[in-house]
Structures are given as structure tokens and as C-alpha cells.
Design a protein around this motif. Structure first.
Motif, PDB file in Angstrom:
ATOM      1  N   CYS A  35     -31.482 -31.315  31.862  1.00  0.00           N
ATOM      2  CA  CYS A  35     -31.101 -29.978  32.337  1.00  0.00           C
ATOM      3  C   CYS A  35     -31.288 -29.910  33.849  1.00  0.00           C
ATOM      4  O   CYS A  35     -32.421 -29.981  34.341  1.00  0.00           O
ATOM      5  CB  CYS A  35     -31.943 -28.904  31.666  1.00  0.00           C
ATOM      6  SG  CYS A  35     -31.800 -28.874  29.867  1.00  0.00           S
ATOM      7  N   THR A  36     -30.197 -29.801  34.562  1.00  0.00           N
ATOM      8  CA  THR A  36     -30.274 -29.602  36.001  1.00  0.00           C
ATOM      9  C   THR A  36     -30.738 -28.178  36.274  1.00  0.00           C
ATOM     10  O   THR A  36     -30.149 -27.211  35.791  1.00  0.00           O
ATOM     11  CB  THR A  36     -28.904 -29.833  36.653  1.00  0.00           C
ATOM     12  OG1 THR A  36     -28.461 -31.150  36.344  1.00  0.00           O
ATOM     13  CG2 THR A  36     -28.995 -29.668  38.160  1.00  0.00           C
ATOM     14  N   GLN A  37     -31.798 -28.044  37.034  1.00  0.00           N
ATOM     15  CA  GLN A  37     -32.341 -26.724  37.322  1.00  0.00           C
ATOM     16  C   GLN A  37     -31.662 -26.158  38.573  1.00  0.00           C
ATOM     17  O   GLN A  37     -32.090 -26.389  39.699  1.00  0.00           O
ATOM     18  CB  GLN A  37     -33.858 -26.811  37.481  1.00  0.00           C
ATOM     19  CG  GLN A  37     -34.542 -27.171  36.169  1.00  0.00           C
ATOM     20  CD  GLN A  37     -36.049 -27.261  36.281  1.00  0.00           C
ATOM     21  OE1 GLN A  37     -36.667 -26.521  37.036  1.00  0.00           O
ATOM     22  NE2 GLN A  37     -36.637 -28.172  35.536  1.00  0.00           N
ATOM     23  N   GLU A  38     -30.583 -25.411  38.320  1.00  0.00           N
ATOM     24  CA  GLU A  38     -29.792 -24.824  39.397  1.00  0.00           C
ATOM     25  C   GLU A  38     -30.361 -23.492  39.880  1.00  0.00           C
ATOM     26  O   GLU A  38     -29.925 -22.980  40.904  1.00  0.00           O
ATOM     27  CB  GLU A  38     -28.347 -24.621  38.912  1.00  0.00           C
ATOM     28  CG  GLU A  38     -27.657 -25.899  38.464  1.00  0.00           C
ATOM     29  CD  GLU A  38     -26.315 -25.636  37.811  1.00  0.00           C
ATOM     30  OE1 GLU A  38     -25.586 -26.609  37.546  1.00  0.00           O
ATOM     31  OE2 GLU A  38     -25.989 -24.460  37.557  1.00  0.00           O
ATOM     32  N   ILE A  39     -31.297 -22.939  39.116  1.00  0.00           N
ATOM     33  CA  ILE A  39     -31.893 -21.661  39.482  1.00  0.00           C
ATOM     34  C   ILE A  39     -33.411 -21.826  39.533  1.00  0.00           C
ATOM     35  O   ILE A  39     -33.971 -22.759  38.951  1.00  0.00           O
ATOM     36  CB  ILE A  39     -31.518 -20.537  38.486  1.00  0.00           C
ATOM     37  CG1 ILE A  39     -31.961 -20.909  37.061  1.00  0.00           C
ATOM     38  CG2 ILE A  39     -30.018 -20.283  38.518  1.00  0.00           C
ATOM     39  CD1 ILE A  39     -31.720 -19.824  36.026  1.00  0.00           C
ATOM     40  N   THR A  40     -34.058 -20.954  40.240  1.00  0.00           N
ATOM     41  CA  THR A  40     -35.518 -20.986  40.350  1.00  0.00           C
ATOM     42  C   THR A  40     -36.091 -19.686  39.808  1.00  0.00           C
ATOM     43  O   THR A  40     -35.421 -18.643  39.799  1.00  0.00           O
ATOM     44  CB  THR A  40     -35.964 -21.171  41.812  1.00  0.00           C
ATOM     45  OG1 THR A  40     -35.390 -20.126  42.604  1.00  0.00           O
ATOM     46  CG2 THR A  40     -35.493 -22.519  42.346  1.00  0.00           C
ATOM     47  N   PRO A  41     -37.337 -19.707  39.336  1.00  0.00           N
ATOM     48  CA  PRO A  41     -37.927 -18.484  38.796  1.00  0.00           C
ATOM     49  C   PRO A  41     -37.950 -17.369  39.838  1.00  0.00           C
ATOM     50  O   PRO A  41     -38.245 -17.601  41.008  1.00  0.00           O
ATOM     51  CB  PRO A  41     -39.350 -18.919  38.423  1.00  0.00           C
ATOM     52  CG  PRO A  41     -39.263 -20.394  38.230  1.00  0.00           C
ATOM     53  CD  PRO A  41     -38.230 -20.870  39.212  1.00  0.00           C
ATOM     54  N   PRO A  42     -37.623 -16.155  39.430  1.00  0.00           N
ATOM     55  CA  PRO A  42     -37.630 -15.038  40.385  1.00  0.00           C
ATOM     56  C   PRO A  42     -39.043 -14.599  40.735  1.00  0.00           C
ATOM     57  O   PRO A  42     -39.987 -14.817  39.973  1.00  0.00           O
ATOM     58  CB  PRO A  42     -36.888 -13.934  39.625  1.00  0.00           C
ATOM     59  CG  PRO A  42     -37.191 -14.218  38.183  1.00  0.00           C
ATOM     60  CD  PRO A  42     -37.234 -15.719  38.070  1.00  0.00           C
ATOM     61  N   ASP A  43     -39.172 -13.972  41.883  1.00  0.00           N
ATOM     62  CA  ASP A  43     -40.440 -13.374  42.290  1.00  0.00           C
ATOM     63  C   ASP A  43     -40.533 -11.986  41.660  1.00  0.00           C
ATOM     64  O   ASP A  43     -39.862 -11.048  42.088  1.00  0.00           O
ATOM     65  CB  ASP A  43     -40.511 -13.280  43.813  1.00  0.00           C
ATOM     66  CG  ASP A  43     -41.764 -12.543  44.296  1.00  0.00           C
ATOM     67  OD1 ASP A  43     -42.692 -12.358  43.475  1.00  0.00           O
ATOM     68  OD2 ASP A  43     -41.795 -12.144  45.470  1.00  0.00           O
ATOM     69  N   LEU A  44     -41.349 -11.865  40.650  1.00  0.00           N
ATOM     70  CA  LEU A  44     -41.476 -10.597  39.932  1.00  0.00           C
ATOM     71  C   LEU A  44     -42.660  -9.764  40.398  1.00  0.00           C
ATOM     72  O   LEU A  44     -42.953  -8.717  39.805  1.00  0.00           O
ATOM     73  CB  LEU A  44     -41.606 -10.862  38.419  1.00  0.00           C
ATOM     74  CG  LEU A  44     -40.454 -11.625  37.762  1.00  0.00           C
ATOM     75  CD1 LEU A  44     -40.705 -11.755  36.264  1.00  0.00           C
ATOM     76  CD2 LEU A  44     -39.111 -10.956  38.030  1.00  0.00           C
ATOM     77  N   SER A  45     -43.335 -10.207  41.453  1.00  0.00           N
ATOM     78  CA  SER A  45     -44.554  -9.517  41.883  1.00  0.00           C
ATOM     79  C   SER A  45     -44.352  -8.020  42.158  1.00  0.00           C
ATOM     80  O   SER A  45     -45.267  -7.228  41.887  1.00  0.00           O
ATOM     81  CB  SER A  45     -45.151 -10.215  43.107  1.00  0.00           C
ATOM     82  OG  SER A  45     -44.225 -10.275  44.183  1.00  0.00           O
ATOM     83  N   PRO A  46     -43.181  -7.581  42.677  1.00  0.00           N
ATOM     84  CA  PRO A  46     -43.047  -6.129  42.905  1.00  0.00           C
ATOM     85  C   PRO A  46     -43.054  -5.305  41.620  1.00  0.00           C
ATOM     86  O   PRO A  46     -43.274  -4.092  41.672  1.00  0.00           O
ATOM     87  CB  PRO A  46     -41.687  -6.007  43.615  1.00  0.00           C
ATOM     88  CG  PRO A  46     -41.418  -7.348  44.187  1.00  0.00           C
ATOM     89  CD  PRO A  46     -42.019  -8.317  43.214  1.00  0.00           C
ATOM     90  N   TRP A  47     -42.808  -5.946  40.468  1.00  0.00           N
ATOM     91  CA  TRP A  47     -42.620  -5.192  39.227  1.00  0.00           C
ATOM     92  C   TRP A  47     -43.801  -5.352  38.259  1.00  0.00           C
ATOM     93  O   TRP A  47     -43.724  -4.855  37.138  1.00  0.00           O
ATOM     94  CB  TRP A  47     -41.327  -5.636  38.533  1.00  0.00           C
ATOM     95  CG  TRP A  47     -40.233  -5.983  39.485  1.00  0.00           C
ATOM     96  CD1 TRP A  47     -39.576  -7.168  39.588  1.00  0.00           C
ATOM     97  CD2 TRP A  47     -39.666  -5.137  40.499  1.00  0.00           C
ATOM     98  NE1 TRP A  47     -38.641  -7.134  40.591  1.00  0.00           N
ATOM     99  CE2 TRP A  47     -38.674  -5.895  41.173  1.00  0.00           C
ATOM    100  CE3 TRP A  47     -39.898  -3.825  40.910  1.00  0.00           C
ATOM    101  CZ2 TRP A  47     -37.927  -5.389  42.234  1.00  0.00           C
ATOM    102  CZ3 TRP A  47     -39.155  -3.312  41.969  1.00  0.00           C
ATOM    103  CH2 TRP A  47     -38.182  -4.079  42.611  1.00  0.00           C
ATOM    104  N   LEU A  48     -44.849  -6.029  38.695  1.00  0.00           N
ATOM    105  CA  LEU A  48     -45.953  -6.305  37.785  1.00  0.00           C
ATOM    106  C   LEU A  48     -47.065  -5.272  37.858  1.00  0.00           C
ATOM    107  O   LEU A  48     -47.973  -5.288  37.029  1.00  0.00           O
ATOM    108  CB  LEU A  48     -46.534  -7.703  38.074  1.00  0.00           C
ATOM    109  CG  LEU A  48     -45.532  -8.858  37.942  1.00  0.00           C
ATOM    110  CD1 LEU A  48     -46.234 -10.182  38.107  1.00  0.00           C
ATOM    111  CD2 LEU A  48     -44.800  -8.788  36.605  1.00  0.00           C
ATOM    112  N   ALA A  49     -46.994  -4.397  38.825  1.00  0.00           N
ATOM    113  CA  ALA A  49     -47.993  -3.323  38.899  1.00  0.00           C
ATOM    114  C   ALA A  49     -47.792  -2.355  37.733  1.00  0.00           C
ATOM    115  O   ALA A  49     -46.765  -2.363  37.046  1.00  0.00           O
ATOM    116  CB  ALA A  49     -47.872  -2.593  40.230  1.00  0.00           C
TER     117      ALA A  49
END
Length: 343
Positions: A35-49
């Protein structure tokens, strides 16, 4: 082994006999796909509060009444194409024109464990979060990372009028929408229209999925849910397929304004007739089948499971999301046939 969703025009796909050795000798275990990883995990820090009482859950409500639409991503922690789309909606400050929109990042603990070096290891922490959705498990004293998180987001699920659960695939296959076993789920999936392949099924032997939760699975319930399988886990196209389906759902529900669209192909509806579950650790497909592949000839050998052969029970049999390396007790493949209009 199997669970019928309708009448099946042939006998069970599982056949026990003494086959010719060379005909049915199972091949070596199927290697995991590259599986070629064409995407990276998003930064969800603004939504974890703790924005609304539950970390990782965002609510937006319109002044005008309308349905409560819930979008869930990361039920499996390594399937983050859906999380990218929810993060995109939040950063665009998309707001519902009516009703209520809830965006749920579900298994945050599993997502936090994702590493490109072993991307399949973060599907879950202790157990599959998409097999725990029944009242008995949720109200029991049993504890796990996934059960605890399911209980935390349950107040959102219990108020949803319409739910779409966002997933992707490890093994190659055509994007599709799983409608569950209800007519309401099928109607919802068909009205979304993108992707056009809609499959009605009864889930997995190992436990109920979120779309099988009683609120949505009761045939007399006014509420509806569907599950999007948008394509390969870490492909850029999977993100865009997810984005298109999510916005189509929101427009259909009136939460986003309608826009002129190009004509799209009519939805194709199939019904799962058999769920093939691996009964032995030696389950092997005879070749690496693709999801959505149609096997034209009845009786075609698909797999060997210990002393049993798995054969197509009817002509023009579609293979739904074959798992080419199933563990014992896991779903290996679902067999589906075209659903014809009722008289």
C-alpha cells in the motif's frame, strides 16, 4: 458460516467432499498488499478538546429545524481518509443550513498509535470497535479501550437521525456503500448515489457494526445508517471519494445547499446471500480475488477451508470485500447477487 438476506437460488457455498489433491491444494498465505501511503494522518489537535462534553466530537446546530446527521470516522484507527474529510469540513467552517451536524473522531487511541512502519497495527487497541454495537455489550461491566470509547460517544449515536460511518479498505476493491439489512439504509445509500454500488448485508458473525446498532437496524425505526467503504486505506482517491459522498449526503439531507450536478450513473443494488466465515486457520483463497469481482459460473471454486470447499452458489456472484488473510472466526468474503425490483 452463512446468513441469508433473501432467497438464494442454490445450495450453500460450503461443500464438504474428498476433492482431488492438486485441484484444491491451498496456496501459501496471501501476502499483505503493498500500500503506497499517498496521504498522511491529519492533525486533529484542534478538535480534541472538550468542545461539547465529549473529546473528539464536534456539534453544529442551525436555527432552522432538520435532521441530526452524524458522520463518524476512525472507528478503525488506521483508516484516516474519513478523518481527513471531517477535518477539512471543520477547517472550512461548514455549518448546517438546518438541523444538526455532529462530526465524531471515534477511536482516537488507536489513531494515536499509527505508524507508517506498521500501518495495519493501529486498526484497534484491544478489540474491533466495529463489532461492539449491541446493548448487551455496551451496558455490561466489561471494559476495553474500544468499549469505553463507544460508551462515551453513545449519547451522540442515540440521537442520530441519519448516520454515515466512514471507512476504507486494506484489500483492493471497488468503492461501495454498505446499507445494512434495512430498507431505510438501502434508500439512504441509493439516494447518496456516490459511489453507485450499494450492498445490503447482515454484518459479521463476530459482532454488530455501528450501522447494525438497534437504533438503525430495527426495520420499524425511522432512523437510517450506512457505511462507506471508499477505497484503499491510504490512497489520495479515497479521500476525494469520501469527500464527494459526505457532501452528497449533507445535500440530500438539506444541511448543505443543493448544487447543479452532472448526471451520475444509477445506483446498482446487490444483496448479500451468504457470509463466509473462516472456520479453520488454513482458510485460503485459490487466487487473490478483488472486491466487486463478479464470478460468472455457478460452482466456481473460491477457497479451501480445511476439509471444505467454498464455491459460488449461483451464476454472476459478486464477491464483496474478500479478506485474503482471514483469521479463524473472521469474515472471509460475502457473496452477493443483484437485487431485482420488487413486483
Amino acid at each position: 458460516m452463512s446468513c441469508g438476506t433473501g432467497s438464494r437460488p442454490a445450495s450453500s457455498p460450503r461443500v464438504r467432499r474428498r476433492p482431488k489433491f492438486l485441484e484444491t491444494l491451498p496456496p501459501a498465505p496471501q501476502a499483505l498488499p503493498i500500500c503506497t501511503q499517498e496521504i498522511t494522518p491529519p492533525d486533529l489537535s484542534p478538535w480534541l478538546a472538550d468542545h461539547c462534553g465529549i473529546p473528539g466530537v464536534m456539534h453544529h446546530e442551525a436555527p432552522r429545524p432538520g435532521p441530526h446527521v452524524v458522520l463518524t470516522a476512525l472507528i478503525h484507527g488506521n483508516e484516516f481518509a474519513g478523518a481527513i474529510v471531517l477535518d477539512r469540513l471543520l477547517r472550512e467552517q461548514v455549518r448546517p443550513a438546518c438541523g444538526r451536524l455532529s462530526l465524531v473522531f471515534a477511536n482516537l487511541a488507536a489513531f494515536a498509535r499509527f505508524t507508517p512502519d506498521n500501518p495495519v497495527a493501529s486498526r484497534f487497541v484491544e478489540e474491533d470497535m466495529n463489532r461492539v454495537w449491541n446493548r448487551q455489550s455496551l451496558s455490561s461491566p466489561r471494559r476495553s479501550t474500544e468499549l469505553d470509547r463507544a460508551r462515551a460517544i453513545l449519547p451522540v449515536i442515540d440521537t442520530a437521525d441519519i448516520l454515515m460511518d466512514l471507512h476504507s479498505m486494506l484489500w483492493p476493491g471497488a468503492p461501495l456503500i454498505l446499507a445494512g439489512a434495512t430498507e431505510s439504509g438501502r434508500r439512504l445509500s441509493t439516494m447518496i448515489g456516490d459511489p453507485p454500488l450499494v450492498v445490503s448485508d447482515h454484518g459479521h458473525q463476530a459482532g454488530p457494526r455501528l450501522i447494525d446498532y438497534a437504533r438503525f437496524a430495527d426495520p420499524d425505526s425511522p432512523y437510517a445508517a450506512c457505511l462507506l467503504e471508499a477505497g484503499a486505506h491510504w490512497a489520495a482517491d479515497t479521500v476525494e471519494t469520501t469527500d464527494s459522498a459526505v457532501r452528497a449526503l449533507l445535500r440530500h439531507c438539506g444541511l448543505l445547499p443543493a448544487v447543479p450536478e452532472s448526471p451520475v450513473a444509477a445506483s446498482r443494488h446487490l444483496v448479500v446471500t451468504d457470509i463466509v466465515t473462516a472456520q479453520t486457520p488454513s482458510f485460503r483463497f485459490v487466487r487473490p480475488f478483488l472486491g466487486g469481482e463478479i464470478i460468472r459460473r455457478q460452482g466456481t471454486l473460491l477457497a479451501q477451508d480445511g476439509p471444505d470447499e467454498i464455491r459460488t452458489p449461483y451464476p454472476d456472484c459478486m464477491l464483496v470485500m474478500p479478506n485474503l488473510r482471514p483469521g479463524r472466526g473472521q469474515t472471509a468474503v460475502r457473496l452477493a447477487q443483484t437485487s431485482y425490483p420488487r413486483p
